[in-house]
Design a protein around this motif. Structure first.
Motif, PDB file in Angstrom:
ATOM      1  N   THR A  82      -1.670 -13.628 -10.877  1.00  0.00           N
ATOM      2  CA  THR A  82      -0.357 -14.245 -10.750  1.00  0.00           C
ATOM      3  C   THR A  82       0.404 -13.607  -9.595  1.00  0.00           C
ATOM      4  N   GLU A  83       1.534 -14.176  -9.276  1.00  0.00           N
ATOM      5  CA  GLU A  83       2.370 -13.589  -8.230  1.00  0.00           C
ATOM      6  C   GLU A  83       2.803 -12.179  -8.644  1.00  0.00           C
ATOM      7  N   GLU A  84       3.016 -11.970  -9.926  1.00  0.00           N
ATOM      8  CA  GLU A  84       3.374 -10.641 -10.420  1.00  0.00           C
ATOM      9  C   GLU A  84       2.256  -9.636 -10.129  1.00  0.00           C
ATOM     10  N   ASN A  85       1.004 -10.061 -10.269  1.00  0.00           N
ATOM     11  CA  ASN A  85      -0.129  -9.179  -9.953  1.00  0.00           C
ATOM     12  C   ASN A  85      -0.115  -8.770  -8.488  1.00  0.00           C
ATOM     13  N   ILE A  86       0.199  -9.719  -7.619  1.00  0.00           N
ATOM     14  CA  ILE A  86       0.254  -9.439  -6.184  1.00  0.00           C
ATOM     15  C   ILE A  86       1.365  -8.438  -5.899  1.00  0.00           C
ATOM     16  N   ILE A  87       2.516  -8.629  -6.511  1.00  0.00           N
ATOM     17  CA  ILE A  87       3.641  -7.707  -6.307  1.00  0.00           C
ATOM     18  C   ILE A  87       3.278  -6.304  -6.780  1.00  0.00           C
ATOM     19  N   ILE A  88       2.703  -6.187  -7.958  1.00  0.00           N
ATOM     20  CA  ILE A  88       2.309  -4.876  -8.488  1.00  0.00           C
ATOM     21  C   ILE A  88       1.284  -4.209  -7.570  1.00  0.00           C
ATOM     22  N   SER A  89       0.317  -4.966  -7.126  1.00  0.00           N
ATOM     23  CA  SER A  89      -0.733  -4.406  -6.268  1.00  0.00           C
ATOM     24  C   SER A  89      -0.183  -3.929  -4.939  1.00  0.00           C
ATOM     25  N   ALA A  90       0.612  -4.759  -4.302  1.00  0.00           N
ATOM     26  CA  ALA A  90       1.145  -4.394  -2.980  1.00  0.00           C
ATOM     27  C   ALA A  90       2.136  -3.240  -3.065  1.00  0.00           C
ATOM     28  N   LEU A  91       3.034  -3.285  -4.025  1.00  0.00           N
ATOM     29  CA  LEU A  91       4.030  -2.221  -4.142  1.00  0.00           C
ATOM     30  C   LEU A  91       3.422  -0.953  -4.715  1.00  0.00           C
ATOM     31  N   GLY A  92       2.526  -1.113  -5.680  1.00  0.00           N
ATOM     32  CA  GLY A  92       1.886   0.053  -6.291  1.00  0.00           C
ATOM     33  C   GLY A  92       1.089   0.861  -5.302  1.00  0.00           C
ATOM     34  N   ARG A  93       0.434   0.178  -4.394  1.00  0.00           N
ATOM     35  CA  ARG A  93      -0.350   0.850  -3.358  1.00  0.00           C
ATOM     36  C   ARG A  93       0.539   1.804  -2.561  1.00  0.00           C
ATOM     37  N   ALA A  94       1.660   1.305  -2.109  1.00  0.00           N
ATOM     38  CA  ALA A  94       2.547   2.128  -1.280  1.00  0.00           C
ATOM     39  C   ALA A  94       3.212   3.238  -2.068  1.00  0.00           C
ATOM     40  N   ILE A  95       3.553   2.949  -3.310  1.00  0.00           N
ATOM     41  CA  ILE A  95       4.242   3.938  -4.130  1.00  0.00           C
ATOM     42  C   ILE A  95       3.303   5.052  -4.569  1.00  0.00           C
ATOM     43  N   LEU A  96       2.065   4.712  -4.923  1.00  0.00           N
ATOM     44  CA  LEU A  96       1.131   5.690  -5.468  1.00  0.00           C
ATOM     45  C   LEU A  96       0.258   6.382  -4.423  1.00  0.00           C
ATOM     46  N   LEU A  97       0.027   5.742  -3.296  1.00  0.00           N
ATOM     47  CA  LEU A  97      -0.877   6.308  -2.287  1.00  0.00           C
ATOM     48  C   LEU A  97      -0.494   7.724  -1.833  1.00  0.00           C
ATOM     49  N   PRO A  98       0.806   8.021  -1.661  1.00  0.00           N
ATOM     50  CA  PRO A  98       1.148   9.387  -1.242  1.00  0.00           C
ATOM     51  C   PRO A  98       0.696  10.469  -2.216  1.00  0.00           C
ATOM     52  N   PHE A  99       0.434  10.107  -3.468  1.00  0.00           N
ATOM     53  CA  PHE A  99       0.008  11.087  -4.458  1.00  0.00           C
ATOM     54  C   PHE A  99      -1.508  11.240  -4.532  1.00  0.00           C
ATOM     55  N   ALA A 100      -2.246  10.387  -3.794  1.00  0.00           N
ATOM     56  CA  ALA A 100      -3.709  10.435  -3.828  1.00  0.00           C
ATOM     57  C   ALA A 100      -4.210  11.636  -3.035  1.00  0.00           C
ATOM     58  N   PRO A 101      -5.332  12.235  -3.458  1.00  0.00           N
ATOM     59  CA  PRO A 101      -5.917  13.328  -2.677  1.00  0.00           C
ATOM     60  C   PRO A 101      -6.275  12.823  -1.278  1.00  0.00           C
ATOM     61  N   ALA A 102      -6.120  13.666  -0.283  1.00  0.00           N
ATOM     62  CA  ALA A 102      -6.350  13.267   1.111  1.00  0.00           C
ATOM     63  C   ALA A 102      -7.717  12.626   1.328  1.00  0.00           C
ATOM     64  N   ALA A 103      -8.761  13.133   0.691  1.00  0.00           N
ATOM     65  CA  ALA A 103     -10.114  12.613   0.901  1.00  0.00           C
ATOM     66  C   ALA A 103     -10.265  11.168   0.446  1.00  0.00           C
ATOM     67  N   SER A 104      -9.468  10.742  -0.527  1.00  0.00           N
ATOM     68  CA  SER A 104      -9.611   9.381  -1.037  1.00  0.00           C
ATOM     69  C   SER A 104      -8.667   8.391  -0.365  1.00  0.00           C
ATOM     70  N   LYS A 105      -7.759   8.859   0.464  1.00  0.00           N
ATOM     71  CA  LYS A 105      -6.775   7.968   1.068  1.00  0.00           C
ATOM     72  C   LYS A 105      -7.407   6.933   1.988  1.00  0.00           C
ATOM     73  N   THR A 106      -8.377   7.328   2.792  1.00  0.00           N
ATOM     74  CA  THR A 106      -8.984   6.372   3.716  1.00  0.00           C
ATOM     75  C   THR A 106      -9.636   5.235   2.957  1.00  0.00           C
ATOM     76  N   ALA A 107     -10.391   5.538   1.935  1.00  0.00           N
ATOM     77  CA  ALA A 107     -11.038   4.492   1.142  1.00  0.00           C
ATOM     78  C   ALA A 107     -10.001   3.628   0.446  1.00  0.00           C
ATOM     79  N   ALA A 108      -8.951   4.244  -0.040  1.00  0.00           N
ATOM     80  CA  ALA A 108      -7.908   3.485  -0.722  1.00  0.00           C
ATOM     81  C   ALA A 108      -7.191   2.546   0.240  1.00  0.00           C
ATOM     82  N   ILE A 109      -6.931   3.024   1.435  1.00  0.00           N
ATOM     83  CA  ILE A 109      -6.247   2.207   2.434  1.00  0.00           C
ATOM     84  C   ILE A 109      -7.133   1.049   2.882  1.00  0.00           C
TER      85      ILE A 109
END
Length: 122
Positions: A82-109
């Protein structure tokens, strides 16, 4: 601080009808999310760059989701996103990515939104 962009961001987030969204928004307001750069050396390397980049990602994702006969349109509807899923995915990525370990950031991005949607069931 770009109050217009902050308001737009918060309206998207508050449009998500899931438990805990109010607490997430409170956490974001207490953090430096609205003033943080998106990067220290690349795109958005300025105050407010993270918010601007996040909104760009979200708006492009919603554009693709809502454009009939495109790959994203077909795949999202096939899997019931749903559109809500898209919003959660896009916003969650930006909000949570800074907390990811450095080694996993490239794969996550590299594949953030599709992987987020699949792994979280969003």
């Amino acid at each position: 601080m770009n109050t217009e962009l902050i308001s737009k961001f918060e309206n998207y987030l508050m449009g998500v009808k899931r438990d805990g969204i109010d607490k997430l928004l409170d956490m974001i307001r207490k953090s430096d999310f609205y003033t943080a750069p998106a990067s220290t050396r690349f795109h958005g390397a300025y105050e407010g760059g993270l918010l601007e980049h996040t909104m760009n990602v979200l708006e492009r994702a919603l554009e693709k989701y809502n454009t009939p006969n495109t790959f994203w349109y077909k795949v999202c509807r096939k899997h019931g996103y749903t559109e809500e899923n898209i919003i959660i995915s896009a916003l969650g990525r930006a909000i949570l990515l800074p907390f990811a370990p450095a080694a996993s950031k490239t794969a996550a991005i590299d594949a953030a939104i599709p992987i987020t949607m699949v792994e979280t069931g969003a």
